[in-house]
Design a protein around this motif. Structure first.
Motif, short mmCIF file in Angstrom:
data_model
loop_
_atom_site.label_atom_id
_atom_site.label_comp_id
_atom_site.label_asym_id
_atom_site.label_seq_id
_atom_site.Cartn_x
_atom_site.Cartn_y
_atom_site.Cartn_z
N CYS A 277 3.00 10.48 6.19
CA CYS A 277 2.23 11.60 6.74
C CYS A 277 2.73 11.98 8.13
N ALA A 278 3.06 10.99 8.95
CA ALA A 278 3.58 11.29 10.29
C ALA A 278 4.92 12.00 10.20
N ASP A 279 5.80 11.53 9.32
CA ASP A 279 7.12 12.15 9.18
C ASP A 279 7.02 13.54 8.55
N ALA A 280 6.10 13.69 7.60
CA ALA A 280 5.92 15.00 6.96
C ALA A 280 5.42 16.02 7.97
N ALA A 281 4.45 15.65 8.77
CA ALA A 281 3.93 16.56 9.78
C ALA A 281 5.00 16.92 10.81
N LYS A 282 5.77 15.93 11.21
CA LYS A 282 6.86 16.16 12.17
C LYS A 282 7.89 17.14 11.60
N ALA A 283 8.13 17.05 10.30
CA ALA A 283 9.11 17.94 9.65
C ALA A 283 8.59 19.36 9.51
N GLY A 284 7.26 19.53 9.56
CA GLY A 284 6.69 20.87 9.41
C GLY A 284 5.97 21.11 8.11
N VAL A 285 5.63 20.03 7.40
CA VAL A 285 4.84 20.15 6.18
C VAL A 285 3.39 20.45 6.56
N ASP A 286 2.72 21.25 5.73
CA ASP A 286 1.33 21.64 6.00
C ASP A 286 0.33 21.02 5.04
N GLY A 287 0.74 20.74 3.82
CA GLY A 287 -0.20 20.21 2.84
C GLY A 287 0.47 19.36 1.80
N LEU A 288 -0.34 18.56 1.10
CA LEU A 288 0.15 17.65 0.07
C LEU A 288 -0.65 17.83 -1.21
N ILE A 289 0.06 17.90 -2.33
CA ILE A 289 -0.54 17.83 -3.65
C ILE A 289 0.02 16.58 -4.31
N VAL A 290 -0.84 15.57 -4.49
CA VAL A 290 -0.41 14.32 -5.11
C VAL A 290 -1.09 14.26 -6.47
N VAL A 291 -0.32 14.58 -7.49
CA VAL A 291 -0.87 14.86 -8.81
C VAL A 291 -1.66 13.70 -9.39
N ASP A 292 -1.16 12.49 -9.21
CA ASP A 292 -1.78 11.33 -9.86
C ASP A 292 -2.61 10.48 -8.90
N LEU A 293 -3.10 11.07 -7.81
CA LEU A 293 -3.98 10.36 -6.89
C LEU A 293 -5.43 10.73 -7.22
N PRO A 294 -6.19 9.84 -7.86
CA PRO A 294 -7.57 10.17 -8.22
C PRO A 294 -8.46 10.24 -6.99
N SER A 295 -9.51 11.02 -7.09
CA SER A 295 -10.44 11.18 -5.97
C SER A 295 -11.00 9.84 -5.51
N GLU A 296 -11.23 8.93 -6.46
CA GLU A 296 -11.82 7.63 -6.11
C GLU A 296 -10.90 6.80 -5.22
N GLU A 297 -9.59 7.10 -5.24
CA GLU A 297 -8.63 6.33 -4.46
C GLU A 297 -8.04 7.13 -3.30
N ALA A 298 -8.57 8.33 -3.07
CA ALA A 298 -7.95 9.25 -2.10
C ALA A 298 -8.05 8.77 -0.67
N ASP A 299 -8.99 7.88 -0.37
CA ASP A 299 -9.11 7.36 1.00
C ASP A 299 -7.82 6.69 1.46
N TRP A 300 -7.05 6.20 0.50
CA TRP A 300 -5.79 5.54 0.84
C TRP A 300 -4.85 6.47 1.61
N LEU A 301 -4.94 7.76 1.31
CA LEU A 301 -4.06 8.74 1.94
C LEU A 301 -4.80 9.66 2.92
N ALA A 302 -6.10 9.83 2.72
CA ALA A 302 -6.85 10.84 3.46
C ALA A 302 -6.83 10.62 4.97
N GLY A 303 -6.99 9.37 5.41
CA GLY A 303 -7.02 9.11 6.84
C GLY A 303 -5.71 9.46 7.52
N ALA A 304 -4.61 9.05 6.91
CA ALA A 304 -3.29 9.34 7.48
C ALA A 304 -3.01 10.84 7.46
#
Length: 274
Positions: free
Chosen positions: A115-142
Motif C-alpha cells: 500500500c505504501a509503494d502503491a500510493a507512492k507510485a500514484g495508485v488511487d484505488g485497489l480492487i482485490v477480487v478474492d478478498l472477502p469482506s470478512e477478511e478485509a481488515d487485513w488490507l483496510a488499515g494499510a
C-alpha cells in the motif's frame, strides 16, 4: 479529496458518467502496454484500471487469463507494475488509476509495504477480487493509512442482507459485476441493470460502476444510463490480441487499434446525459 472522488464530482457537475477502460500490465510487452496506458486519457478514459498479472485469476475468462499470461511472460511483477504507474504519473497527475488483481501477490509483497509503494507510485484505488469482506481488515488499515480506496465488488447474487456487509469500508466507487460468472463471457440485459442498480444504490452513496460483459458502444451507453460509470476490459484485450502476430508480438497499429476502440466507447458513454 481523493483523485477518484474528485473525478466523479467533476463528472457529476458535467452531467455525465465515467468511462473506465482496462489494460493488463505488460500485455503483450512493457512498451505496448505503456503506450496504451499513456494514450487512454486522451482517448476519453476518465479513470483507468490496470490488471496485475497473476497465474490463477479465478474471476477472469479466457481473454484476460491469456492477457495475464502474456504479461507474466513479458516480465510483469508487482513492483514493475507500480513502476508503470509511477512513469504514467510523470505525464498525468489527474487521471485516477485503480489496480485490479488478486490477494496472493499482495500477501507475498506485504500489505503495509504494498500500500505504501502503491500510493507512492500514484495508485488511487485497489480492487482485490478474492478478498472477502470478512477478511478485509487485513488490507483496510494499510490502504487507509496511504489514502487508497478499496473498491468492493457486488454481484447479482449479493442479496439485500449481505449488501451492507460487502459495502462496509468501501470507498471510491462500487463495482457492480453485471453477470454471475467470469469476465468476457456474456452481457447483462438492460432490464436486469434497471432492476439491480437501484437496489445497490439504496445501500450506498458511492458512485456505481458496471463491469463484466460490456463490449460495444451500444452496451456501454445502456450501462451508462443505469449507473455512474462503465468498465470495459475483455473487448479491449480481444482487439489487442487480434492484432498480435503468431509469436504474440505487437504490430505497428496495435496501440492505435485499442485507443480507437477506447475513443468509440468513451463517446458512447459521454452521449448519455445524467
Amino acid at each position: 479529496m481523493s483523485r477518484i472522488a474528485a473525478r466523479f464530482s467533476k463528472l457529476k457537475t458535467e452531467g455525465r458518467g465515467a468511462f473506465i477502460p482496462f489494460l493488463e500490465a505488460y500485455d503483450p510487452d512493457l512498451a505496448t502496454s505503456t503506450a496504451i496506458l499513456h494514450g487512454m486519457p486522451g482517448a476519453g478514459a476518465d479513470l483507468i484500471e490496470i490488471g496485475m498479472p497473476f497465474t490463477d485469476p479465478m474471476a477472469d475468462g479466457p481473454t484476460i487469463q491469456t492477457a495475464g499470461l502474456r504479461g507474466l511472460k513479458a516480465g510483469a511483477t508487482l513492483p514493475k507494475t507500480l513502476t508503470m504507474v509511477s512513469d504514467f504519473r510523470t505525464h498525468d497527475a489527474d487521471t485516477p488509476v485503480i489496480l485490479m488483481g488478486y490477494l496472493n501477490p499482495i500477501l507475498s509483497y506485504g500489505a503495509d509495504k504494498f500500500c505504501a509503494d502503491a500510493a507512492k507510485a500514484g495508485v488511487d484505488g485497489l480492487i482485490v477480487v478474492d478478498l472477502p469482506s470478512e477478511e478485509a481488515d487485513w488490507l483496510a488499515g494499510a490502504a487507509a493509512a496511504n489514502a487508497l480506496d478499496i473498491i468492493r465488488l457486488v454481484a447479482p447474487t449479493t442479496d439485500d442482507a449481505r449488501l451492507p456487509q460487502v459495502l462496509n469500508g468501501s470507498s471510491g466507487f462500487v463495482y457492480y459485476v453485471s453477470i454471475a460468472g467470469i469476465t468476457g463471457t456474456r452481457t447483462a440485459t438492460a432490464e436486469h441493470l434497471a432492476a439491480a442498480i437501484p437496489r445497490v444504490r439504496r445501500a450506498t452513496d458511492l458512485p456505481i460502476a458496471i463491469g463484466f460483459g460490456i463490449r460495444t458502444p451500444a452496451q456501454a451507453a445502456e450501462a451508462a444510463r443505469a449507473a455512474d460509470a462503465v468498465v470495459v476490459a475483455s473487448a479491449l484485450i480481444d482487439t489487442l490480441a487480434a492484432s498480435l502476430d503468431p509469436e504474440g508480438r505487437a504490430a505497428a497499429n496495435s496501440v492505435q487499434l485499442v485507443l480507437d476502440q477506447v475513443r468509440g466507447l468513451a463517446e458512447a458513454v459521454r452521449s448519455v446525459a445524467k
